[in-house]
Motif scaffolding. Structure first.
Motif, PDB file in Angstrom:
ATOM      1  N   SER A 111      93.037  66.353  46.600  1.00  0.00           N
ATOM      2  CA  SER A 111      91.613  66.010  46.537  1.00  0.00           C
ATOM      3  C   SER A 111      90.752  67.267  46.655  1.00  0.00           C
TER       4      SER A 111
ATOM      5  N   TRP B 195      84.972  65.489  46.226  1.00  0.00           N
ATOM      6  CA  TRP B 195      84.436  64.720  47.349  1.00  0.00           C
ATOM      7  C   TRP B 195      82.943  64.518  47.193  1.00  0.00           C
TER       8      TRP B 195
ATOM      9  N   VAL C 216      91.378  61.826  46.451  1.00  0.00           N
ATOM     10  CA  VAL C 216      90.188  61.472  47.229  1.00  0.00           C
ATOM     11  C   VAL C 216      90.266  60.025  47.702  1.00  0.00           C
TER      12      VAL C 216
END
Lengths: 560, 410, 215
Positions: A325, A345, A528
């Motif tokens: 992520s 993010w 994520v």
């Protein structure tokens, strides 16, 4: 308590109602009855079509075998570990390590596992190129292998924590310490004492949970999509494809397939009964001959290694989700990304907010209802002295044993007909069907184990049942209740199929978003959402541990 | 117990056959002001593939603009497969819900459009040419705007973006001049480089597109592709395609025993060096991926000089949509110069526009011309000729044939 | 003392699956002790459960329980005011020591603070002044037993039920606790039913002895 009186029938309705209606909604179209699509006559056409589908036998057989092998391997690991190490300090440490793994959603664990074991995965990166000489991933088939070995492995590492904790719950009701000492005095090895003397009793208590694992593994969709074979896929994956087919007539085929899934799961259960027989013979024959198996050190080490490895794989997988992520460019064979970025993010967070809020309230409300219903049922059980029997337990396990996919589809059609799909209430109810059994199973043991003399004392002090419940039993069981709530929360967070089918796309959760994005195949985005999907249940468990610790920090009698 | 089952069956059956209700008055797109008035305060459930964070962000942005400008709320229902939304409308029709449906706008093209059109599941008649922004649409030089996979759109779906099949390779690993220039050269290349090429397993849309690309190149009578499949000659028509695939499959990544999941999966495999040639339907994909660090900056694009597949993707309104006026406003906004220019920016999405630059105001045109398309994006003149999509019938049939031949490997 | 004062047990029988565990008629005056003796597993504790009103529904039982002339048999456990003590003190682990006593004080006996004050006073009576805020788990065995007794007394019981209350105490503490308990019961004029398997308990109780489960 008046409320407690209506709790058991209400619980039954919540568990069995959707199941029965859903199955009816699947059954009728399978036999050609779906008036709005013009199907008003009963026929077997859908089944003929199903029988003529290429590779259908192989798909069903793979599902059945994968279910059996998964269950057998996971159970063997757990048994062997407990047999070799029960009550040792190592055992307790492992128990603490394994317990949180229950919270990891299946899809997240499967993604993490794929990131580890794929030819371009971390394990290969760690040994390349210095050991393997490779600067490109080897062209070998690991993930999606036709034998479903990777899928089974992914399922095993995720089912081990569940079976392990179920076994832990069964142990206190047996005098295992004394029994094991007795066995060793008679000259049996540690493992043999456990297997010959304790295991039959433990298994009797775990049996329904084992069935649930078996049923789950034969009908799993998300893990099979991520790790399972493709040519052809397992039966549940093909079902989902048919359900999503724009061609209307495929609905009949999907319904017939959902029935085949029911039969396949049932066949796996029958197969398991056979395995139970064989297992029983394997245990009784040597013990009948008095074999002692004193030198069991290698077996014990192997069991420990298997347990540790499975825990390591899940934890490592979660770490991989986190790493991906944050990854910028990350080419093989680099063990770490060349660049890190928070872009994923910051892109995902504003858009994850709505699903996150939905996830929280759906899980919160369904868990709260489940906890209240469970407490009232258990309270009612104390009042009547009934309900610990096998039949009521069977009913509670029913939604976990009937394949989700076989009745959720019918339930969706009904929800649409009633105009309640995509509403908060129906989504909570759909989650409740699966949250309630787990909450009940986690709370009933500590509840029943609670010293009833406290109730007598409270009554003698003039406290009404309600007051005694609120002032004595609930606070004393706060830890168990919060743990059960965390389990319920985790179950709700992990629900994919009910969310997609009943939420109708209007109510989305972190999990339904994660799987939708997984369809995009972008490892970083999967990282994520998978990570987030894992963090929520972890937080729930952390709260369930921290709150009682804080509340009772000056109460030695309530510390673990 | 039997009685109970029967009762439940009856209830379920009753649910399945609820009588259709009367339809509320539909908005009239030629009276645009009334559409705007009606749309105010509506919530539009936009059912669109949700597998790309870029696209999701773009739809979010469009929703915010709509809220500001017209008071319309947009909810992006993220699909993992457009067929899900079609299935939902189908289920609603099955349940007798002819009004107040849960899908207001669908991102659609090809077989899903053909299926919905044929089943009369779409809002009709022609509403797209009545949209104010239709005036900018380049339907003259882009025939795929009016015929979607050879099916006339009849104004039942409004164009959103263009697509063209483009191949990518990493010039640091594979020199540009060794890249194939046709399907047959690709096969020859795969023979020299076994295990370095693959395509997503049909019915993934990129994978199916590869089959159609090959079919378009190898079929003897190309005119057949504009018409539905002729059952009598189908076997013979597709024989060259499957002969091609039979020779290609052993040379594929994993020997053809597994397939990449989809385009983004192929993208990571190109980055890792598992695959040497990948392809996408969006010419600026590679540049976008370089920007986000998913591909190294040595990746370049190429197409076939004989042409590659091109098509248009659309939005359509189901016949039973609840917020039709809001959906019209959203569809109109999506073809506004503002929305189209933003969409073509590789930093946002990089999806080619459906507007004609010559029809735009100078200032709007300047916004398009100012876009930096990125190092790996071919300019329009280097994209090569466009091959039309075959009739959707072909896609369905070759997908079925593919599944029969390769779907159950041993 | 008239005949209606104290605890009257008339025609009590308790059965489990048709097997008779208890059959008893008895009169226990105020301050008197009825001792029920029997080996473990004889079902003698079910008598206390029946009197207290918390008998498990698995048992079948009949007979009337009256205190000072009023019939308890049909009442809910919480309305019988039958204080009970077990071999373990069973202090509520989530409350502090004073909280354990305050929770027993009838609800209409004043505000939270009043009840807390009353609890502290009761602790002082038992020689446990200043222990109000303590965690019950930190007390010694003897201290716990005294808190448990104060807890029962503060609930203003009409009778006391003792379920082997001394069996876990060491010999010295046992004698001391016995004396304290019986003296308190005499002083408060409470009828007591004591269940035990220890002859010494019966001797110290100095009352009627009923034996079960020997046959």
């Amino acid at each position: 308590m008046r409320l407690a009186r209506i709790a058991p029938p209400l619980t039954l309705l919540v568990l069995v109602g959707p199941l029965a209606f859903g199955l009816a909604g699947t059954l009728l179209p399978a036999f050609g009855y779906l008036p709005s699509l013009g199907g008003t006559r009963f026929s077997l056409d859908a089944f003929h079509l199903l029988a003529g589908t290429p590779g259908i036998v192989r798909s069903a057989a793979t599902s059945i075998l994968a279910g059996l092998v998964t269950t057998l391997l996971a159970l063997l690991c757990v048994v062997a570990f407990a047999a070799g190490h029960l009550d040792s300090p190592l055992f307790l440490r492992m128990r603490r390590l394994i317990s949180p793994l229950l919270a990891v959603p299946h899809a997240a664990a499967a993604f993490g596992f794929a990131f580890l074991v794929a030819p371009s995965g971390l394990m290969m990166r760690l040994v390349s190129p210095w050991l393997t000489g490779l600067d490109r991933p080897p062209d070998v088939l690991i993930v999606h292998d036709p034998m479903a070995i990777t899928m089974v492995a992914g399922l095993v590492i995720k089912e081990i924590p569940f079976l392990f904790l179920v076994m832990m719950a069964a142990l206190p009701q047996l005098r295992h310490k004394e029994t094991l000492q007795l066995g060793r005095c008679l000259g049996y090895g540690r493992v043999a004492s456990f297997i010959f003397l304790l295991w039959p009793q433990i298994y009797a208590q775990m049996r329904l949970a084992v069935f649930a694992v078996l049923a789950y593994a034969t009908s799993v969709v998300d893990v099979a999509v991520i790790l399972g074979p493709q040519l052809p896929p397992t039966l549940p994956v093909r079902l989902i494809e048919w359900m999503n087919d724009p061609e209307l007539q495929t609905r009949y085929l999907a319904s017939a397939g959902a029935l085949l899934q029911l039969v396949a799961t049932f066949a796996a259960l029958l197969g398991w009964l056979g395995i139970e027989r064989i297992g029983g013979l394997l245990v009784s024959l040597p013990s009948g001959r008095g074999l002692r198996f004193r030198h069991d050190r290698p077996a014990r080490h192997a069991a420990l290694a298997a347990m540790a490895l499975s825990a390591l794989m899940v934890f490592g997988g979660i770490a991989m989700l986190g790493l991906w992520s944050l990854a910028g460019l990350w080419q093989f064979p680099k063990a770490l990304p060349s660049a890190f970025t928070l872009d994923r993010w910051s892109a995902a967070l504003p858009r994850i907010l709505d699903p996150l809020v939905t996830t929280l309230w759906v899980a919160g409300i369904s868990t709260a209802i489940a906890v209240v219903l469970t407490i009232l049922c258990l309270e009612r059980e104390l009042e009547t002295g009934r309900g610990q029997g096998g039949r009521s337990l069977m009913l509670i396990y029913l939604p976990l044993i009937v394949p989700q996919i076989s009745f959720m589809f019918g339930l969706q059609v009904l929800a649409i007909a009633a105009g309640v799909e995509g509403t908060a209430a129906s989504l909570v109810l759909a989650h409740l069907v699966f949250v309630l059994p787990y909450v009940f199973l986690s709370l009933s043991d500590p509840w029943r184990a609670h010293d009833r003399r406290y109730d007598a004392i409270a009554a003698g002090l003039g406290m009404s049942r309600t007051r005694a419940l609120m002032r004595v039993r609930l606070p004393m069981l706060a830890r168990a209740i919060l743990t059960a709530a965390a389990v319920g929360f985790a179950v709700s967070v992990g629900q994919y199929l009910p969310t997609v089918l009943i939420g109708a796309g209007r109510l989305t959760t972190v999990t339904s978003e994660a799987v939708a994005l997984a369809a995009g195949g972008n490892g970083r985005v999967i990282g994520v959402y998978g990570f987030l999907q894992t963090v929520l249940p972890f937080l729930a468990f952390a709260i369930a541990t921290a709150v009682p610790n804080l509340l009772f920090r000056h109460r030695r009698g309530l510390r673990l | 117990m039997r009685g109970l089952l029967l009762t439940m069956g009856a209830i379920a059956a009753a649910g399945l056959s609820l009588a259709p209700m009367a339809r509320a008055a539909d908005p009239n797109p030629s009276d645009w002001q009334s559409v705007l008035d009606q749309a105010k305060g509506e919530t539009v459930y936009f059912n669109a593939w949700g597998g790309s964070e870029n696209i999701n962000a773009y739809i979010d942005w469009a929703g915010q603009r709509l809220k500001e400008q017209f008071g319309v709320t947009v909810v992006h229902v993220k699909l993992d497969d457009t067929a899900n939304a079609v299935a939902k409308v189908v289920a609603e029709k099955a349940a007798g819900r002819d009004d107040g449906g849960s899908v207001d706008l669908i991102w659609i093209n090809g077989e899903n459009f053909a299926s919905m059109k044929q089943q009369e599941l779409l809002f009709s008649p022609d509403w797209t040419t009545a949209l104010p922004n239709w005036a900018f649409v380049d339907y003259e030089s882009m025939p795929t705007i009016l015929t979607d996979f050879t099916i006339p759109t009849d104004g039942l779906e409004s164009p959103w973006g263009g697509a063209k099949l483009v191949f990518f390779h990493d010039s640091a690993r594979t020199p540009e001049d060794t890249m194939p220039d046709s399907a047959s050269e690709l096969l020859a290349w795969a023979e020299r480089n076994p295990g370095r090429f693959s395509y997503p397993q049909p019915p993934d849309f990129i994978g199916s597109s590869f089959l159609k690309q090959v079919l378009s190149e190898v079929i003897v009578d190309k005119s057949k592709l504009t018409k539905p499949v002729d059952d009598a000659t189908f076997e013979a028509d597709v024989a060259p395609l499957f002969a091609y695939l039979d020779s290609l499959h052993p040379l594929l990544w994993r020997g053809g025993k597994a397939y990449p999941q989809n385009y983004p999966d192929m993208k990571q495999k190109l980055a890792d060096g598992e695959l040497d040639i990948i392809f996408a339907f969006n010419p600026s994909e590679a540049s976008a991926a370089i920007k986000t660090g998913e591909l190294p900056d040595t990746v370049r694009s190429f197409t076939f000089s004989g042409g590659t597949l091109a098509n248009t993707h659309f939005v359509a309104i189901p016949y039973n949509a609840k917020a039709k006026a809001g959906a019209l406003v959203l569809a109109n906004f999506l073809i506004s110069p503002e929305a189209q220019a933003r969409k073509q920016d590789p930093a946002v999405w990089g999806d080619p526009t459906v507007l004609s630059l010559s029809k735009l105001d100078p200032s709007d045109r300047a916004a398009f011309e100012a876009l930096d398309l990125g190092v790996a994006t071919l300019t329009p003149d280097k994209l090569g000729p466009a091959l039309d999509e075959p009739h959707p019938d072909w896609m369905e049939r070759i997908e079925g044939e593919w599944r029969k031949r390769y779907g159950v490997a041993n | 003392m008239t005949k209606t004062e104290g605890l009257a047990l008339d025609g009590i029988t308790i059965r489990l699956g048709g097997r008779r565990l208890i059959a008893l008629d008895a009169q226990v005056g105020r301050g008197e002790v009825l001792t029920v003796m029997g080996p473990s597993g004889s079902g003698k504790s079910t008598l206390l459960a029946y009197i207290g009103g918390f008998l498990d529904p698995a048992f079948e039982a009949e007979g009337s329980v009256r205190i000072d002339g009023s019939d308890l048999t049909g009442l809910a456990a919480e309305d019988r005011h039958a204080g009970i003590l077990f071999q373990d003190p069973l202090l509520f682990p989530h409350l502090d020591v004073a909280g354990n006593i305050a929770i027993a004080i009838p609800q209409h006996s004043g505000s939270r603070r009043d009840r807390r004050r009353m609890a502290e006073a009761a602790l002082a009576d038992a020689g446990l002044e200043g222990f109000g805020d303590a965690d019950p788990d930190t007390l010694s065995g003897g201290q716990k037993a005294r808190v448990a007794l104060q807890r029962v007394l503060m609930s203003r019981p009409r009778l006391l039920l003792l379920d082997e209350p001394f069996s876990k105490l060491d010999a010295h503490l046992r004698e001391q606790t016995r004396q304290m308990l019986f003296a308190t019961a005499r002083q408060a004029g409470l009828p007591v039913v004591l269940v035990t398997h220890d002859e010494a308990d019966a001797a110290a109780a100095n009352g009627r002895v009923h034996r079960v489960g020997d046959s």
